[in-house]
Structure formats: structure tokens, C-alpha cells
Write a protein that holds these residues in place. Structure first.
Motif, PDB file in Angstrom:
ATOM      1  N   MET A  18       0.841  -1.195   0.000  1.00  0.00           N
ATOM      2  CA  MET A  18       0.000   0.000   0.000  1.00  0.00           C
ATOM      3  C   MET A  18       0.875   1.242   0.000  1.00  0.00           C
ATOM      4  O   MET A  18       1.930   1.255   0.646  1.00  0.00           O
ATOM      5  CB  MET A  18      -0.938  -0.008   1.208  1.00  0.00           C
ATOM      6  N   LEU A  44      -1.391   5.533   4.186  1.00  0.00           N
ATOM      7  CA  LEU A  44      -1.048   4.950   5.479  1.00  0.00           C
ATOM      8  C   LEU A  44      -0.659   6.026   6.483  1.00  0.00           C
ATOM      9  O   LEU A  44      -1.040   5.968   7.656  1.00  0.00           O
ATOM     10  CB  LEU A  44       0.106   3.950   5.318  1.00  0.00           C
ATOM     11  N   VAL A 104     -12.778  -3.424   7.094  1.00  0.00           N
ATOM     12  CA  VAL A 104     -12.119  -3.834   5.856  1.00  0.00           C
ATOM     13  C   VAL A 104     -12.936  -4.900   5.131  1.00  0.00           C
ATOM     14  O   VAL A 104     -13.026  -4.913   3.898  1.00  0.00           O
ATOM     15  CB  VAL A 104     -10.694  -4.357   6.146  1.00  0.00           C
ATOM     16  N   LEU A 143      -9.026   5.524   3.590  1.00  0.00           N
ATOM     17  CA  LEU A 143      -8.459   4.434   2.799  1.00  0.00           C
ATOM     18  C   LEU A 143      -9.514   3.849   1.864  1.00  0.00           C
ATOM     19  O   LEU A 143     -10.698   3.822   2.211  1.00  0.00           O
ATOM     20  CB  LEU A 143      -7.929   3.319   3.715  1.00  0.00           C
ATOM     21  N   ASP A 144      -9.075   3.395   0.723  1.00  0.00           N
ATOM     22  CA  ASP A 144      -9.974   2.713  -0.215  1.00  0.00           C
ATOM     23  C   ASP A 144     -10.079   1.262   0.222  1.00  0.00           C
ATOM     24  O   ASP A 144      -9.280   0.411  -0.186  1.00  0.00           O
ATOM     25  CB  ASP A 144      -9.430   2.816  -1.644  1.00  0.00           C
ATOM     26  N   LEU A 145     -11.060   0.968   1.063  1.00  0.00           N
ATOM     27  CA  LEU A 145     -11.160  -0.353   1.668  1.00  0.00           C
ATOM     28  C   LEU A 145     -11.491  -1.441   0.660  1.00  0.00           C
ATOM     29  O   LEU A 145     -11.209  -2.619   0.898  1.00  0.00           O
ATOM     30  CB  LEU A 145     -12.228  -0.331   2.772  1.00  0.00           C
ATOM     31  N   ARG A 151     -10.091  -1.901  -2.098  1.00  0.00           N
ATOM     32  CA  ARG A 151      -8.880  -2.320  -2.795  1.00  0.00           C
ATOM     33  C   ARG A 151      -7.770  -2.770  -1.847  1.00  0.00           C
ATOM     34  O   ARG A 151      -6.618  -2.902  -2.254  1.00  0.00           O
ATOM     35  CB  ARG A 151      -8.358  -1.174  -3.663  1.00  0.00           C
ATOM     36  N   VAL A 152      -8.124  -3.013  -0.604  1.00  0.00           N
ATOM     37  CA  VAL A 152      -7.130  -3.440   0.371  1.00  0.00           C
ATOM     38  C   VAL A 152      -6.778  -4.912   0.135  1.00  0.00           C
ATOM     39  O   VAL A 152      -7.658  -5.780   0.148  1.00  0.00           O
ATOM     40  CB  VAL A 152      -7.644  -3.251   1.809  1.00  0.00           C
ATOM     41  N   THR A 153      -5.513  -5.188  -0.106  1.00  0.00           N
ATOM     42  CA  THR A 153      -5.033  -6.554  -0.294  1.00  0.00           C
ATOM     43  C   THR A 153      -4.684  -7.161   1.068  1.00  0.00           C
ATOM     44  O   THR A 153      -4.718  -6.482   2.097  1.00  0.00           O
ATOM     45  CB  THR A 153      -3.802  -6.574  -1.196  1.00  0.00           C
ATOM     46  N   GLY A 183      -1.778  -5.321   2.283  1.00  0.00           N
ATOM     47  CA  GLY A 183      -2.208  -3.999   2.708  1.00  0.00           C
ATOM     48  C   GLY A 183      -2.904  -4.042   4.055  1.00  0.00           C
ATOM     49  O   GLY A 183      -2.712  -3.157   4.902  1.00  0.00           O
ATOM     50  N   TYR A 184      -3.713  -5.084   4.275  1.00  0.00           N
ATOM     51  CA  TYR A 184      -4.392  -5.248   5.564  1.00  0.00           C
ATOM     52  C   TYR A 184      -3.374  -5.403   6.687  1.00  0.00           C
ATOM     53  O   TYR A 184      -3.507  -4.788   7.752  1.00  0.00           O
ATOM     54  CB  TYR A 184      -5.319  -6.459   5.504  1.00  0.00           C
ATOM     55  N   ILE A 194      -1.864  -2.096   7.506  1.00  0.00           N
ATOM     56  CA  ILE A 194      -2.774  -1.246   8.279  1.00  0.00           C
ATOM     57  C   ILE A 194      -2.809  -1.698   9.735  1.00  0.00           C
ATOM     58  O   ILE A 194      -2.789  -0.877  10.657  1.00  0.00           O
ATOM     59  CB  ILE A 194      -4.193  -1.279   7.674  1.00  0.00           C
TER      60      ILE A 194
END
Length: 205
Positions: A1, A6, A58, A139-141, A143-145, A148-149, A152
Motif C-alpha cells: 500500500m 497509510l 475492511v 483508505l480505499d477499503l 482495494r485493500v489486499t 495492505g491489511y 494497516i
């Protein structure tokens, strides 16, 4: 991310977590009334509660949380009840003699402290609003990989450790300044009152 969202999230969480609320009140009141013993377990529970709400946000289960609002309401009241229990214990806590400024508190089980801290956060409306209302704007939830999770979560735990650690250190320092049984008794009752106020805030919001 990307580091920019972040960093934005970290700053927002720092401000939100650092603003006094039921969670901070519970941590500070506990340290003032009982010392740093068990503080790590209790604050770990508070922090993991944040991770739970973050995970729900998320996963996009805000609607699910609304559907099962009764369950979350029960969790909220459980957290409030726990704070009231702590408030009662602090109000009636024994104090040391003047020659022994701070009495050693009985050791509590770490898992109970952890679950107590967790229940406080799970029932804290301030945390729910942050993760379900504010977080989607940071955050663009969608598109969270998986990576990325984890990033976070890492940022969340780091920020909370900094904030909670600072409050614990300040509260511990304030506690060490007491030198009489009367002062300890007043502190216990003051922190018990703060705990009760936090419980009311959780139950009524």
C-alpha cells in the motif's frame, strides 16, 4: 500500500486514539488506581479491540453489524458493566498506611485483564464511528489486499502502543507522587468515578 494513505491514517488514528474517551479513561484510571501491574494485558485487549473493528470495516460488514445490532449492543453493555465493576473495586480498594505510600495490589489474571480491555473497546462507540464512518474516507477499503491489511494492522498497533504507552507512563508518574493514605484513598475514589463515567458514556451513546 502507498505510504501516503497509510500516513494519513496513522495521523488520524493518533489524534482519535489520543483524544480522551472511555478507552483512555479506563487505562489511565486503572494505572492510577492499581499501578502498572497488568497494564500491558489490559491495554493489549483495548488495542486488539481496535484491530477487530478495523477488520470488520475492511471486510465490509458494517451492514452485518447493523443487522446484528442486538449482539453489539450486548457487547457494549458488557463493556460498561466491566467498567462499573472496576469502578466499584477502586472505590473500595484498601490503601496503604502513610509509612507505606502505595500498597501492592493483588495480582490479577492476565487473560481476564485482556478480555476486560477488549470488552471496553468492543463497546466503545467512539471506536466504532472511527472505523465505520471515518476510515472509509481515509483508505480505499475495497482495494485493500492481504498485505495492505497487514500493513494497516501494523500501523494501528504501532500508533496505539505509542499513545497508550504515553498515557500509562504519565499515569504511573502521577501515582508515584502520592505519599499519604488519604491521598491514595482520594485517588482511588476519583479514578473509580472516572471509570463509572466511562461506563455511562459507553452505555448511553
Amino acid at each position: 500500500m502507498a505510504w501516503t494513505p497509510l500516513l494519513t491514517f496513522a495521523l488520524a488514528l493518533f489524534v482519535g486514539a489520543g483524544t480522551p474517551g472511555p478507552g483512555i479513561a479506563a487505562i489511565v484510571a486503572r494505572v492510577l488506581g492499581r499501578g502498572t501491574q497488568g497494564a500491558i494485558a489490559f491495554t493489549a485487549g483495548v488495542a486488539i479491540g481496535d484491530v477487530v473493528w478495523l477488520t470488520l470495516a475492511v471486510l465490509g460488514v458494517a451492514a452485518l453489524a447493523h443487522t446484528f445490532s442486538g449482539v453489539f449492543l450486548a457487547i457494549r453493555y458488557a463493556g460498561a458493566a466491566y467498567l462499573l465493576y472496576l469502578a466499584w473495586k477502586m472505590w473500595h480498594a484498601p490503601v496503604a498506611a502513610p509509612a507505606e505510600p502505595m500498597a501492592a495490589a493483588p495480582r490479577e489474571k492476565s487473560w481476564r485483564l485482556f478480555l476486560g480491555g477488549l470488552s471496553v473497546t468492543m463497546g466503545n462507540p467512539k471506536v466504532v464511528v472511527f472505523y465505520f464512518a471515518l476510515l472509509p474516507n481515509l483508505l480505499d477499503l475495497q482495494r485493500v489486499t492481504a498485505l495492505g491489511y497487514l500493513e494497516i494492522v501494523g500501523v494501528t498497533l504501532t500508533v496505539l502502543a505509542l499513545v497508550f504507552g504515553s498515557y500509562i507512563a504519565l499515569a504511573a508518574r502521577a501515582r508515584r507522587l502520592l505519599s499519604s493514605a488519604r491521598a491514595v484513598r482520594r485517588l482511588n475514589r476519583a479514578t473509580g468515578t472516572v471509570m463509572a463515567g466511562a461506563a455511562v458514556a459507553i452505555a448511553t451513546r
